[in-house]
Design a protein around this motif. Structure first.
Motif, PDB file in Angstrom:
ATOM      1  N   ALA A 320     -11.978 -19.450 -34.994  1.00  0.00           N
ATOM      2  CA  ALA A 320     -11.240 -18.401 -35.705  1.00  0.00           C
ATOM      3  C   ALA A 320      -9.733 -18.630 -35.617  1.00  0.00           C
ATOM      4  O   ALA A 320      -9.010 -18.495 -36.615  1.00  0.00           O
ATOM      5  N   ALA A 321      -9.231 -18.992 -34.434  1.00  0.00           N
ATOM      6  CA  ALA A 321      -7.790 -19.170 -34.247  1.00  0.00           C
ATOM      7  C   ALA A 321      -7.261 -20.327 -35.094  1.00  0.00           C
ATOM      8  O   ALA A 321      -6.220 -20.201 -35.762  1.00  0.00           O
ATOM      9  N   ILE A 350       0.927 -14.727 -32.386  1.00  0.00           N
ATOM     10  CA  ILE A 350      -0.191 -13.782 -32.487  1.00  0.00           C
ATOM     11  C   ILE A 350      -1.520 -14.502 -32.270  1.00  0.00           C
ATOM     12  O   ILE A 350      -2.423 -14.002 -31.587  1.00  0.00           O
ATOM     13  N   LEU A 351      -1.655 -15.703 -32.827  1.00  0.00           N
ATOM     14  CA  LEU A 351      -2.917 -16.437 -32.739  1.00  0.00           C
ATOM     15  C   LEU A 351      -3.141 -17.051 -31.361  1.00  0.00           C
ATOM     16  O   LEU A 351      -4.282 -17.178 -30.913  1.00  0.00           O
ATOM     17  N   ILE A 352      -2.068 -17.441 -30.692  1.00  0.00           N
ATOM     18  CA  ILE A 352      -2.219 -17.920 -29.305  1.00  0.00           C
ATOM     19  C   ILE A 352      -2.781 -16.792 -28.445  1.00  0.00           C
ATOM     20  O   ILE A 352      -3.724 -16.986 -27.672  1.00  0.00           O
ATOM     21  N   PHE A 356      -6.603 -16.502 -26.427  1.00  0.00           N
ATOM     22  CA  PHE A 356      -6.730 -16.208 -24.996  1.00  0.00           C
ATOM     23  C   PHE A 356      -7.286 -14.803 -24.749  1.00  0.00           C
ATOM     24  O   PHE A 356      -7.895 -14.545 -23.715  1.00  0.00           O
ATOM     25  N   LYS A 357      -7.100 -13.923 -25.711  1.00  0.00           N
ATOM     26  CA  LYS A 357      -7.717 -12.599 -25.606  1.00  0.00           C
ATOM     27  C   LYS A 357      -9.238 -12.729 -25.649  1.00  0.00           C
ATOM     28  O   LYS A 357      -9.958 -11.986 -24.978  1.00  0.00           O
ATOM     29  N   GLY A 358      -9.724 -13.680 -26.445  1.00  0.00           N
ATOM     30  CA  GLY A 358     -11.161 -13.931 -26.482  1.00  0.00           C
ATOM     31  C   GLY A 358     -11.697 -14.319 -25.117  1.00  0.00           C
ATOM     32  O   GLY A 358     -12.765 -13.852 -24.688  1.00  0.00           O
ATOM     33  N   ILE A 405       5.928 -12.857 -27.787  1.00  0.00           N
ATOM     34  CA  ILE A 405       6.118 -13.714 -26.609  1.00  0.00           C
ATOM     35  C   ILE A 405       5.791 -12.896 -25.354  1.00  0.00           C
ATOM     36  O   ILE A 405       5.125 -13.380 -24.436  1.00  0.00           O
ATOM     37  N   GLY A 406       6.252 -11.649 -25.328  1.00  0.00           N
ATOM     38  CA  GLY A 406       5.923 -10.772 -24.205  1.00  0.00           C
ATOM     39  C   GLY A 406       4.426 -10.558 -24.075  1.00  0.00           C
ATOM     40  O   GLY A 406       3.870 -10.552 -22.969  1.00  0.00           O
ATOM     41  N   THR A 407       3.738 -10.403 -25.200  1.00  0.00           N
ATOM     42  CA  THR A 407       2.290 -10.199 -25.200  1.00  0.00           C
ATOM     43  C   THR A 407       1.562 -11.416 -24.644  1.00  0.00           C
ATOM     44  O   THR A 407       0.622 -11.295 -23.849  1.00  0.00           O
TER      45      THR A 407
END
Length: 509
Positions: A320-321, A350-352, A356-358, A405-407
Motif C-alpha cells: 500500500a505504501a 505521511i506514507l513513511i 510504520f503505523k502498520g 516529521i514530528g509524527t
C-alpha cells in the motif's frame, strides 16, 4: 467455532462492509466538495479530531475490560460476565457525562482552533460542533455492549450493524446535500440515523444476551476489580499519549496554517484510510483470537503466529505504501483537481508514518491480546510530548511537512520499544530477529519504490485514467511478484499458503 473460523467470518463480513461504506464514502466526499466546499471539509475533519481527543476520557477502561472478558467468555461463566458488564456500563455512563462536560467547556475556544474559515461564522462553527458532540456522547451509552460480542469473537455482528447504518446515513446525506446544499441538514441527518441505530443496538443486544438484563449481579472481588484498575491506570497513559500523537495533527494544521489546507490533507487521509481499513479489518478481526491463543497455547505457538501476523502486515502495508507513493497524487489530481494536491515531501512523510503505523498495529494488538499494558505505560506519553513539541516547532519554521516529521519521529519510538517488550515479556525471546527482519523489509520496499518511480516517469508523463490504471496493474503484479520470489521459502509465507489451501479443500468437500 475455532479461532481461524471465527477470524475468517469476522474478516469476510468486515471486508464486505468496508467495501460498501468506502465506495459510498467516496461518492459522498465528491458530492461534499462540489456542493459544500473545501473549508467545510476541513471543519468536518477538525471536529472529528477534536472529538477523538475528548474520547480520551475513556482512558483505556474499555480495553482493560475487554481483556478481562476473554477468560469468563471462554469458560461460559455468565455470572462473572454480568459482573464485568455492569462495571463496564457504569464506567461508560460516567465517561459519557465527562465527555459532555469537557466538550461544552472547550466550545468557546473553537474560533482559535479554526484559522481562516472562509464563509463560516462563529455561531455556525459552534452549532456544528454541538452536533458532533452529541453523536460522540450518545455512543457511550451503548458501545459497552459490543465488548461481549467481540470477546466471543463475533465482531461481524458489530460490523454488519455499522455497515447497514453507514449505508443508510451516507445515502441520505448525499440526497440532502444535492437537495439543500446545507451543512446543518447534512449533520442532523447523520445524528438522527445514528441515534436510531443506538436505540436498536441496545434492544438487539439485550435480546441476544438476555442475562444482561438480570438485576441480580454479583460484585467483582477486590482482586478482580484491582486488576481492571491496575490495567486501566497503565492504559490511561497510553491513551493520553496516543491522542497527543495521533489526533493533534489536524488541530495543528487548522491553527497554524489554515482549515482549508486541513481539508486537502483529509482528502489524502480518506484514500489512505480506505486502504488501511481493508488491512485493519484483517488484523483487528484476529485480536480476540489472539486473546484466546495466548490464554490456551504454548509460547512457541504464540511466537510462530506472531511472526506470521507481522509478515503479513509488512507485505500488505508495504504494498500500500509503495503504491500510494506512486499513485496517490495522480489519483487526487484526477478526482478533485491538481489545485488540491500536496507537495511530495509532505506525502512522503505521511506514507513513511503509514507503513510504520502498520507495524505498530501488529505490535499493539498482540500486546493488548496478552494484557501487557504496564511495561510501557509511559511510552505513549513520551511519544505524545515529542510529537507536539517537534510538530509545533517545525510547522512554524518549515510549514506542513514539519507536522509530519514530528509524527514520524514520535511513532518510531514505539517501533523500537514495543518489539523488545513483546519478545521479552510475552515470548521469552530476544528481539534481534525482529529488527533484522524490519531492515530486510524496508530495504526491499525502497528498492521497489525506485523501480516503480522509474517506470512511472515513462508511463505517466501525462496523467489520464488509462495511464493510471496501467501503472496500477504494473505495481500490483511486479510488487507482489518480487515479494513472492524473495519470501516464497519463508516459514511465515508457507503457513499462509497452508491456510489458503485448507480453505479451498473445505470448499471442494
Amino acid at each position: 467455532m475455532g479461532r481461524v473460523q471465527s477470524a475468517t467470518k469476522n474478516i469476510v463480513f468486515g471486508q464486505i462492509g468496508n467495501l460498501v461504506t468506502q465506495l459510498l464514502g467516496f461518492v459522498l466526499r465528491s458530492v461534499f466538495i462540489a456542493h459544500l466546499g473545501d473549508t467545510l471539509v476541513g471543519v468536518n475533519s477538525l471536529y472529528t479530531s477534536i472529538l477523538s481527543v475528548l474520547s480520551m476520557a475513556e482512558l483505556g477502561i474499555g480495553t482493560a475490560l475487554n481483556y478481562s472478558l476473554y477468560k469468563p467468555v471462554a469458560n461460559k461463566d455468565y455470572e462473572k460476565i454480568k459482573s464485568y458488564m455492569l462495571l463496564y456500563k457504569k464506567s461508560y455512563r460516567i465517561i459519557g457525562l465527562v465527555v459532555a462536560g469537557i466538550g461544552l467547556a472547550i466550545s468557546p475556544f473553537l474560533p482559535y482552533l479554526v484559522k481562516q474559515p472562509d464563509g463560516v461564522t462563529v455561531r455556525d462553527l459552534t452549532l456544528y460542533y454541538f452536533i458532533f458532540l452529541f453523536n460522540t456522547v450518545s455512543t457511550y451509552f451503548v458501545a459497552y455492549k459490543y465488548s461481549l460480542v467481540n470477546a466471543e469473537q463475533k465482531n461481524y455482528i458489530q460490523t454488519n450493524i455499522i455497515t447497514i447504518t453507514k449505508m443508510i446515513t451516507v445515502s441520505l446525506q448525499i440526497i440532502v446535500i444535492l437537495a439543500t446544499g446545507n451543512f446543518y441538514a447534512y449533520l442532523l441527518t447523520a445524528a438522527a440515523v445514528e441515534l436510531l441505530q443506538k436505540i436498536y443496538v441496545s434492544h438487539y443486544l439485550n435480546r441476544l444476551y438476555p442475562y444482561l438484563k438480570d438485576k441480580r449481579v454479583e460484585k467483582l472481588t477486590k482482586e478482580e476489580t484491582g486488576e481492571v484498575v491496575t490495567k486501566t491506570k497503565a492504559l490511561v497513559l497510553h491513551k493520553v499519549g496516543d491522542v497527543a500523537r495521533l489526533q493533534t495533527d489536524s488541530m495543528i494544521i487548522s491553527s497554524f496554517i489554515n482549515v482549508t489546507v486541513n481539508g486537502f490533507v483529509d482528502n489524502y487521509n480518506m484514500i489512505m484510510n480506505s486502504a488501511a481499513n481493508v488491512v485493519n479489518i484483517v488484523f483487528n478481526s484476529v485480536l480476540s483470537s489472539f486473546g484466546n491463543l495466548i490464554a490456551t497455547e504454548s509460547k512457541d505457538r504464540q511466537y510462530e503466529l506472531f511472526k506470521v501476523y507481522r509478515f503479513a502486515a509488512s507485505w500488505i502495508y508495504g504494498f500500500a505504501a509503495v503504491g500510494f507513493a506512486i499513485l496517490l497524487t495522480p489519483f487526487i489530481t484526477l478526482w478533485v483537481g491538481a489545485e488540491r494536491t500536496l507537495a511530495f515531501s509532505v506525502i512522503g512523510c505521511i506514507l513513511i508514518d503509514f507503513y510504520f503505523k502498520g507495524e505498530r498495529i501488529v505490535l499493539s494488538n498482540f500486546k493488548t491480546a496478552a494484557g501487557v499494558f504496564e511495561q510501557d505505560k509511559y511510552l505513549a506519553l513520551i511519544q505524545g510530548v515529542v510529537n507536539l513539541v517537534i510538530s509545533i516547532v517545525l510547522v512554524v519554521r518549515i510549514g506542513l511537512v514539519g507536522v509530519y516529521i514530528g509524527t514520524i519521529v514520535s511513532g518510531l519510538i514505539a517501533n523500537v520499544t514495543k518489539p523488545i517488550i513483546i519478545y521479552h515479556v510475552i515470548l521469552d525471546r530476544k528481539a534481534g530477529e525482529y529488527f533484522r527482519d524490519s531492515v530486510k523489509y524496508c530495504l526491499l520496499l525502497v528498492l521497489q519504490y525506485g523501480i516503480f518511480y522509474g517506470i512511472s516517469g515513462i508511463i505517466m508523463k501525462e496523467i489520464t485514467i488509462l495511464t493510471f490504471l496501467v501503472m496500477f496493474v504494473i505495481i500490483c503484479l511486479v510488487f507482489n511478484g518480487i515479494f513472492l520470489m524473495v519470501f516464497r521459502k519463508a516459514g511465515e509465507f508457507q503457513y499462509l499458503v497452508t491456510i489458503v489451501k485448507g480453505k479451498f479443500r473445505k470448499r471442494k468437500e
